[in-house]
Scaffold this active site. Structure first.
Site, PDB file in Angstrom:
ATOM      1  CE  LYS A  84      -3.794   2.091   2.660  1.00 18.60           C
ATOM      2  NZ  LYS A  84      -4.742   1.901   3.667  1.00 18.60           N
ATOM      3  CB  SER A 153      -7.751   3.863   2.592  1.00 20.34           C
ATOM      4  OG  SER A 153      -6.956   3.234   3.477  1.00 20.34           O
ATOM      5  CB  SER A 177      -8.633   0.742   5.614  1.00 18.14           C
ATOM      6  OG  SER A 177      -9.090   1.885   5.662  1.00 18.14           O
TER       7      SER A 177
END
Length: 437
Positions: A84, A153, A177
């Site tokens: 990420k 996210s 998330s």
């Protein structure tokens, strides 16, 4: 219905094959890059990277040189992972889904990446995140239905695993998330006990909640990866927990009413299958005042987000997206004394929860992993509310694939006691088998 791009890959099988030399690392990198080049323009899971094949071939050659005898190769030898894009990786810029200059956000490689690379993993690339791991979505699409959000996210990480671009990807969770995107995309998401996986080298959102997590196709993959990332892993605790079916708790009270009707109906079907498999399911009173809990969560989260971004926002506020800027401004209005009070309230609530949980006799707590299937459109990453209580308390959690609604995946959220990550993963195997995983 739009064409499905779903093709998740077993981390355990892939890792075993690569250690056995099937395929060789050069062929493996060629296949990896070819699939990313073919599929990712449709999904936007990865941050674009010029020269990705050349970088990966160089990393693969260096890895092969370190382990000329594959019998000594580490557990993730050659496995490609997505990271990420709030997690620093040496050699790759960090954008955090934002328009800020990457040099401003630069930092030393994250501890979690150090651990993955020490285990033999190759970094396939940075995966798309909502801006600063908040609520302003990136361009990533859901592999099951590209017109729907993959959640966030950690959107790029979950889509990369669901589409089979990589068998393992790293996300983070402040509120929901990891667990919510895993449910939306039909894969396993694991979020450890807060503080058990180091956050060094990860751009913070709200440090009181921020927790690295991972995505894999199945529970076996999560069980392979988690011990490599968590501090002080205790295999003996996992082995002991695997010997007897767990007692399952379902939160009584208004919390479950936050899920939409189709999610609640699916949850009841999931519970029925678990009972039919001989597992004990009982209702437990763990969350008596969800509204107050959520208010306290927001106080802490907003204050800490504003504090994290104080310098950057002062210098580059005009480059922030409206959703992120609005959250930071709300956080600026939270007084330090209110933040301190909210942290104190959480400690008292955490002690009450631990006492009630112990008294209930439940080994695991179950809930829907999201309020329903992935919403249509890419303007929102969905509602994190089903994860927020457990993130608030810092408890480890899993999302297991568990059926569909309206042709889209659903997930079953499985929550463990604080520090009991080993037991959570081991006991969840009973649930995965009962649900047909």
């Amino acid at each position: 219905m739009e064409e499905s791009l779903v093709r998740p890959r077993s981390l355990a099988r892939e890792a075993a094959g690569l250690r056995a030399g099937e395929p060789g690392l050069s062929a493996h990198v060629d296949r990896l890059c070819a699939r990313i080049e073919r599929v990712d323009p449709l999904l936007h899971a990865f941050v674009p990277e010029p020269g990705r094949p050349e970088r990966l071939h160089a990393e693969a050659r260096a890895l092969a040189a370190r382990y000329p005898d594959r019998a000594t190769a580490p557990p993730l030898y050659g496995v490609a992972v997505g990271i990420k894009d709030i997690v620093h990786v040496d050699g790759l810029p960090t954008h955090a889904g934002s328009a800020l200059p990457p040099g401003v956000l630069a930092g030393p490689q994250a501890a979690v990446v150090d651990r993955l690379r020490a285990a033999g993993a190759l970094v396939a690339g940075k995966t798309v995140t909502a801006e600063f791991a908040g609520s302003a979505p990136g361009p990533t699409r859901n592999p099951h239905h590209p017109g729907h959000t993959p959640g966030g996210s950690s959107s790029g990480s979950v889509a990369a695993v669901a589409a089979g671009l990589v068998p393992l990807a790293i996300g983070t969770q402040t509120g929901g998330s990891v667990i919510r995107p895993a449910a939306y995309c039909g894969v396993v998401g694991f979020r450890s006990t807060h503080g058990r996986v180091p956050v060094a080298g990860v751009i913070p959102n709200a440090p009181s909640f921020d927790t690295p997590g991972l995505f894999t196709a199945d529970l076996a993959g999560a069980a392979l990866a988690a011990p490599l990332l968590c501090d002080d892993w205790r295999p003996e605790a996992a082995a002991a927990a695997a010997t007897a079916p767990p007692v399952l708790g379902v939160p009584a009270g208004p919390y479950l009413e936050r899920a939409r009707p189709e999610a609640r109906r699916a949850f009841e079907r999931q519970l029925a299958r678990l009972r039919d498999a001989g597992l004990t399911v009982r209702h437990v009173d763990l969350l008596p005042d969800v509204d107050e809990l959520l208010r306290q969560f927001q106080t802490i989260n907003r204050f800490e987000q504003a504090r994290t971004h104080a310098d950057w926002f002062a210098r580059f506020g005009g480059l922030y997206r409206p959703e992120t800027a609005s959250g930071i401004r709300r956080g600026q209005a939270v007084r330090p004394e209110d933040h301190a009070t909210a942290l104190g309230v959480r400690e008292h609530a955490r002690a009450r929860l631990a006492e009630a949980w112990a008294a209930s006799g439940a080994d695991l707590v179950l809930a829907p992993a999201a309020t329903g299937p992935a919403p249509a459109g890419l303007g929102s990453t969905g509602d994190p509310v089903m994860s927020l209580p457990w993130s608030y308390f810092g408890l480890p959690a899993l999302s297991l694939p568990a059926g569909t609604a309206d042709g889209l995946p659903l997930g079953l959220q499985v929550v463990g006691a604080a520090g009991a990550d080993e037991q959570l993963l081991a006991r969840a195997a009973f649930l995965e088998r009962a649900l047909g995983g």
